[in-house]
Design a protein around this motif. Structure first.
Motif: not given
Length: 199
Positions: A42-49, A88-93, A152-160
């Motif tokens: 991610e880049r600082a301040g970058e919007a999710p879209a 505006r918060r990104i919840l990635a893997k 363990g299903e959360w692993d590798g999933k955006a937003g867990a």
């Protein structure tokens, strides 16, 4: 016109979704998995879209390069990326189980967005699309979260979480694209394929 497309993704869900709509595909996997993961930083301040579109474009550029390096037969090339956004918060893997549990606590009892970007290249033609869906979670107990983390299903999933798995029992309502929440919005993908001349 080629009889198949290249799918530049390690996600079995995306492969299954394309097969569901009758698209023949060949996987074009990155030679360096770590380099592929680095594209998602991610880049600082970058919007999710903006983030999910940028990552998808980078993945497509890398896949085009891999296609040339490996001297593979020409065919349409498809990439996608999905992220979960809370405001505006990104919840990635998630990085680990504790990080995944924190994400699930943040999603508990509220509505979040799932953004899936798709990019397609065929010859000189290039197109992209973005699907945005909303998902409302029930209030999750500590036991709900602990049991899900233990799976363990959360692993590798955006937003867990994965909507098509055990987390389906947490979801009160969705608005948008179920396939987009899974990782590949089929309506938008089919539209891009038609624009590229795919039948």
């Amino acid at each position: 016109m080629a009889e198949f497309i290249y799918l530049a993704s390690q996600s079995p869900r995306r492969r299954q979704l394309l097969e569901q709509i009758g698209v023949r595909l060949e996987l074009l996997l990155p030679g360096d998995a770590d380099a592929a993961e680095a594209l998602e930083s991610e880049r600082a301040g970058e919007a999710p879209a903006a983030y999910v579109r940028r990552v998808t474009r980078l993945k497509l550029d890398a896949a085009v390069q891999a296609l040339h390096v490996r001297r593979l037969p020409p065919a349409p090339l498809l990439c996608a990326d999905t992220t979960v956004a809370l405001g505006r918060r990104i919840l990635a893997k998630p990085r680990d189980a504790d990080h995944a549990a924190r994400m699930l606590r943040q999603l508990s009892g509220g509505t979040h967005r799932v953004l899936s970007a798709v990019a397609l290249r065929w010859g000189d033609w290039r197109g992209e699309a973005l699907s945005t869906s909303r998902v409302r979670f029930a209030v999750l107990s500590d036991t709900d979260i602990a049991d899900y983390i233990a799976s363990g299903e959360w692993d590798g999933k955006a937003g867990a979480y994965a909507i098509q798995g055990r987390a389906a029992r947490f979801i009160e309502h969705i608005s948008g694209s179920y396939s987009g929440i899974m990782g590949l919005p089929l309506f938008e993908t089919a539209a891009l394929l038609r624009q590229a001349g795919w039948r």
